[in-house]
Scaffold this motif. Sequence first.
Motif, PDB file in Angstrom:
ATOM      1  N   VAL A  37     -10.259   6.411   0.848  1.00 16.91           N
ATOM      2  CA  VAL A  37      -9.606   5.278   0.181  1.00 16.91           C
ATOM      3  C   VAL A  37      -8.145   5.208   0.606  1.00 16.91           C
ATOM      4  CG1 VAL A  37      -8.912   4.319  -2.050  1.00 16.91           C
ATOM      5  CG2 VAL A  37     -11.208   5.254  -1.755  1.00 16.91           C
ATOM      6  N   SER A  38      -7.480   6.350   0.697  1.00 14.09           N
ATOM      7  CA  SER A  38      -6.083   6.378   1.135  1.00 14.09           C
ATOM      8  C   SER A  38      -5.961   5.922   2.583  1.00 14.09           C
ATOM      9  CB  SER A  38      -5.499   7.788   0.998  1.00 14.09           C
ATOM     10  OG  SER A  38      -5.468   8.158  -0.361  1.00 14.09           O
ATOM     11  N   VAL A  39      -6.907   6.326   3.433  1.00 19.22           N
ATOM     12  CA  VAL A  39      -6.906   5.890   4.832  1.00 19.22           C
ATOM     13  C   VAL A  39      -7.090   4.378   4.897  1.00 19.22           C
ATOM     14  CG1 VAL A  39      -8.139   6.022   7.031  1.00 19.22           C
ATOM     15  CG2 VAL A  39      -7.712   8.110   5.720  1.00 19.22           C
ATOM     16  N   PHE A  40      -8.018   3.855   4.107  1.00 24.63           N
ATOM     17  CA  PHE A  40      -8.261   2.414   4.081  1.00 24.63           C
ATOM     18  C   PHE A  40      -7.030   1.657   3.615  1.00 24.63           C
ATOM     19  CE2 PHE A  40      -9.387  -1.325   1.551  1.00 24.63           C
ATOM     20  CZ  PHE A  40      -9.968  -2.111   2.526  1.00 24.63           C
ATOM     21  N   ILE A  41      -6.428   2.096   2.521  1.00 31.56           N
ATOM     22  CA  ILE A  41      -5.253   1.400   1.983  1.00 31.56           C
ATOM     23  C   ILE A  41      -4.079   1.484   2.954  1.00 31.56           C
ATOM     24  CG2 ILE A  41      -3.524   1.429   0.130  1.00 31.56           C
ATOM     25  CD1 ILE A  41      -5.840   2.262  -1.764  1.00 31.56           C
ATOM     26  N   GLY A  42      -3.849   2.659   3.548  1.00 27.27           N
ATOM     27  CA  GLY A  42      -2.756   2.814   4.494  1.00 27.27           C
ATOM     28  C   GLY A  42      -2.942   1.953   5.729  1.00 27.27           C
ATOM     29  N   ALA A  43      -4.147   1.955   6.294  1.00 25.00           N
ATOM     30  CA  ALA A  43      -4.422   1.149   7.486  1.00 25.00           C
ATOM     31  C   ALA A  43      -4.341  -0.346   7.167  1.00 25.00           C
ATOM     32  CB  ALA A  43      -5.803   1.495   8.045  1.00 25.00           C
ATOM     33  N   SER A  44      -4.844  -0.739   6.017  1.00 24.86           N
ATOM     34  CA  SER A  44      -4.783  -2.147   5.611  1.00 24.86           C
ATOM     35  C   SER A  44      -3.340  -2.592   5.413  1.00 24.86           C
ATOM     36  CB  SER A  44      -5.573  -2.363   4.316  1.00 24.86           C
ATOM     37  OG  SER A  44      -6.926  -2.052   4.507  1.00 24.86           O
ATOM     38  N   ALA A  45      -2.537  -1.766   4.761  1.00 24.15           N
ATOM     39  CA  ALA A  45      -1.130  -2.108   4.536  1.00 24.15           C
ATOM     40  C   ALA A  45      -0.379  -2.232   5.859  1.00 24.15           C
ATOM     41  CB  ALA A  45      -0.476  -1.053   3.639  1.00 24.15           C
ATOM     42  N   LEU A  47      -1.647  -3.101   8.785  1.00 24.31           N
ATOM     43  CA  LEU A  47      -2.073  -4.342   9.441  1.00 24.31           C
ATOM     44  C   LEU A  47      -1.434  -5.554   8.769  1.00 24.31           C
ATOM     45  CD1 LEU A  47      -3.738  -5.713  11.618  1.00 24.31           C
ATOM     46  CD2 LEU A  47      -5.687  -5.677  10.064  1.00 24.31           C
ATOM     47  N   VAL A  48      -1.373  -5.536   7.447  1.00 21.03           N
ATOM     48  CA  VAL A  48      -0.743  -6.642   6.722  1.00 21.03           C
ATOM     49  C   VAL A  48       0.736  -6.735   7.085  1.00 21.03           C
ATOM     50  CG1 VAL A  48      -0.045  -7.430   4.419  1.00 21.03           C
ATOM     51  CG2 VAL A  48      -2.394  -6.713   4.829  1.00 21.03           C
ATOM     52  N   LEU A  49       1.440  -5.594   7.125  1.00 24.80           N
ATOM     53  CA  LEU A  49       2.862  -5.603   7.449  1.00 24.80           C
ATOM     54  C   LEU A  49       3.105  -6.089   8.879  1.00 24.80           C
ATOM     55  CD1 LEU A  49       5.779  -5.046   6.673  1.00 24.80           C
ATOM     56  CD2 LEU A  49       5.427  -2.672   7.376  1.00 24.80           C
ATOM     57  N   SER A  50       2.319  -5.606   9.836  1.00 29.04           N
ATOM     58  CA  SER A  50       2.520  -6.048  11.221  1.00 29.04           C
ATOM     59  C   SER A  50       2.215  -7.541  11.368  1.00 29.04           C
ATOM     60  CB  SER A  50       1.678  -5.211  12.189  1.00 29.04           C
ATOM     61  OG  SER A  50       0.310  -5.428  11.986  1.00 29.04           O
ATOM     62  N   THR A  51       1.239  -8.038  10.626  1.00 32.79           N
ATOM     63  CA  THR A  51       0.932  -9.466  10.652  1.00 32.79           C
ATOM     64  C   THR A  51       2.053 -10.270  10.008  1.00 32.79           C
ATOM     65  OG1 THR A  51      -1.432  -8.974  10.579  1.00 32.79           O
ATOM     66  CG2 THR A  51      -0.768 -11.208   9.979  1.00 32.79           C
ATOM     67  N   LEU A  52       2.603  -9.768   8.920  1.00 33.96           N
ATOM     68  CA  LEU A  52       3.731 -10.438   8.262  1.00 33.96           C
ATOM     69  C   LEU A  52       4.928 -10.548   9.204  1.00 33.96           C
ATOM     70  CD1 LEU A  52       5.041 -11.597   5.667  1.00 33.96           C
ATOM     71  CD2 LEU A  52       5.741  -9.254   5.140  1.00 33.96           C
TER      72      LEU A  52
END
Length: 96
Positions: A37-45, A47-52
């Motif tokens: 879950v931590s890996v998923f949240i970290g990777a998702s965050a 990707l969201v930040l780089s997209t932002l």
Amino acid sequence: MDLEVLLAIFWAMFLAELGDKTQVAVLALGAAGKRRVSVFIGASAALVLSTLIAVALAEVVSTRVNPWLTQGLAGALLIVVMGGIYLVGALRPAAG
């Protein structure tokens, strides 16, 4: 919100990210422990930040540079990068 643009970007990003080095790194990190879950949240965050950041830069660039020029440069850069990757791969000696 434009659903057509949203879906086009979703599928483009989804397909572009399949099997890339980031996904392999996330796979390795997820497989290494029980904190998936931590890996998923970290990777998702990430990707969201780089997209932002990319969207924010696009906003700045779009107000200062002709869209025709930015699309042409993006296309040329893609050709050069992908061409370079294929060229390097072709010039490497075959393993075996």
